[in-house]
Design an enzyme around this catalytic site. Structure first.
Site, PDB file in Angstrom:
ATOM      1  N   ASP A   1       0.852  -1.188   0.000  1.00 19.76           N
ATOM      2  CA  ASP A   1       0.000   0.000   0.000  1.00 19.76           C
ATOM      3  C   ASP A   1       0.893   1.245   0.000  1.00 19.76           C
ATOM      4  O   ASP A   1       1.752   1.407   0.887  1.00 19.76           O
ATOM      5  CB  ASP A   1      -0.911   0.002   1.225  1.00 19.76           C
TER       6      ASP A   1
ATOM      7  N   ASP B   1      -2.149   8.828 -10.977  1.00  9.52           N
ATOM      8  CA  ASP B   1      -2.160   7.687 -11.896  1.00  9.52           C
ATOM      9  C   ASP B   1      -0.750   7.375 -12.385  1.00  9.52           C
ATOM     10  O   ASP B   1      -0.365   6.202 -12.521  1.00  9.52           O
ATOM     11  CB  ASP B   1      -3.066   7.983 -13.094  1.00  9.52           C
TER      12      ASP B   1
ATOM     13  N   ASN C   1      -2.908  12.744  -4.746  1.00 12.53           N
ATOM     14  CA  ASN C   1      -4.068  13.083  -5.570  1.00 12.53           C
ATOM     15  C   ASN C   1      -4.610  14.469  -5.228  1.00 12.53           C
ATOM     16  O   ASN C   1      -4.970  15.246  -6.119  1.00 12.53           O
ATOM     17  CB  ASN C   1      -5.170  12.037  -5.382  1.00 12.53           C
TER      18      ASN C   1
ATOM     19  N   GLU D   1      -4.731   2.345  -4.213  1.00  8.47           N
ATOM     20  CA  GLU D   1      -3.268   2.274  -4.173  1.00  8.47           C
ATOM     21  C   GLU D   1      -2.782   0.989  -3.508  1.00  8.47           C
ATOM     22  O   GLU D   1      -1.615   0.882  -3.115  1.00  8.47           O
ATOM     23  CB  GLU D   1      -2.704   3.488  -3.411  1.00  8.47           C
TER      24      GLU D   1
END
Length: 334
Positions: free
Chosen positions: A212, A229, A220, A255
């Protein structure tokens, strides 16, 4: 019975060969019986051969899971059968040529279908040219047959090609993560189930890592989803470069990723996690220059009866790694 329907649902080409083969047997068998009863031996034995060949081909496809060879075999024998029926029955036999077009474009790829159908058309027309009145009543009738046959072939080719492309796209959407190109959760579940079965059958040791990216939401929020992305894509590339070809990476969601590692010990699994952690920390960065880090939890398959408990323990180790301050590795004790 449930296994039967499950295979038909999961394997499109097997379901097509089964359906087309069943319809062919049901449709041709009455003609075989009738023509043998009328002592029309050539056509009767041809129809009988088609029925027996179809049953054997469909059985082979079910037994082996290979649908390519049965499809090619069926296309070949039905093309030969259509040719023999056409030259024997004349105009009445030509109607089966249109059925042949549909049959071939269902059971074999479009390019192979074009080749088989065109060779059959050439053989019928050549025989009809050399033997006037036996197949075609006139050259005009032959020309009309060629035009209608070719138009039917073109429509079948377009439909089959488009359908095959759409099935391929749907298959990718169902099994791959569209952003990173790796397997999605559905693919992961299937691969983990296979790993559990292989571990029992062949005593193969499997390890599982749940990865993770730390504070990914901040990336973001601060830099936009396009940057996020890009981080995910580069992360997948880094993990892929750090792993063996036999290791399988899946995107669990957002993620969070899962890495399946076969033929590994607990110490080896920890080594894989450490290598990934270092590569990410040293190479992967945010636009502001800060390093991106990853928290990793993992465990061996030993003692887990099914996929869910195995994944649950690895996920629990991931939460332990995050609780320890992130950018940490926690591998479950044996």
């Amino acid at each position: 019975m449930s296994a039967f329907w499950s295979r038909l649902k999961d394997d499109f080409q097997l379901s097509i060969i089964t359906l087309v083969g069943s319809l062919a047997v049901l449709g041709v068998t009455p003609y075989a019986v009738y023509r043998l009863g009328q002592r029309n031996w050539l056509v009767g034995f041809t129809d009988s051969f088609l029925v027996v060949g179809t049953v054997l081909a469909v059985s082979y496809a079910w037994r082996t899971g290979n649908t390519v060879r049965p499809g090619q075999f069926l296309a070949a024998i039905y093309s030969i059968g259509a040719f023999l029926v056409s030259i024997k029955l004349g105009t009445n036999g030509l109607f089966w040529m249109y059925v042949l077009i549909l049959f071939n474009f269902f059971v074999v790829p479009p390019r192979q279908s074009v080749m088989v159908t065109q060779v059959t058309l050439l053989a019928v027309c050549l025989y009809g040219w050399l033997n006037p009145q036996e197949v075609f009543a006139s050259h005009y009738q032959m020309g009309s047959f060629i035009v209608t046959y070719e138009l039917s072939s073109i429509f079948a080719f377009v439909f089959a090609s488009r359908g095959r492309a759409q099935r391929r796209e749907l298959s990718q959407l169902a099994t791959e993560d569209p952003l990173t190109g790796i397997g999605n959760r559905r693919t992961m579940n299937k691969e983990l189930d296979i790993a559990v079965a292989d571990s029992r059958r062949y005593d193969i040791r499997f390890g599982l890592l749940v990865l993770d990216l730390d504070h990914f939401k901040q990336i973001n929020d601060q830099f936009g989803h396009a940057v996020g992305d890009d981080v995910l894509v580069r992360f997948v590339q880094l993990v892929d470069a750090a792993c063996r070809p036999s290791d399988r990476l899946f995107r669990l969601g957002g993620e969070e990723f899962v890495l399946l590692v076969p033929n590994v010990t607990r110490e080896g699994l920890n080594g894989v996690a450490t290598k990934i952690q270092q590569c990410v920390r040293e190479v992967l960065g945010r636009p502001d220059g800060q390093a991106v880090t990853v928290s990793i939890g993992g465990c061996m398959l030993n003692g887990h009866p099914e996929r869910e408990s195995w994944l649950h323990e690895a996920d629990a180790c991931l939460y332990a790694a995050k609780d320890a301050g992130r950018d940490q590795i926690v591998i479950a004790a044996p």
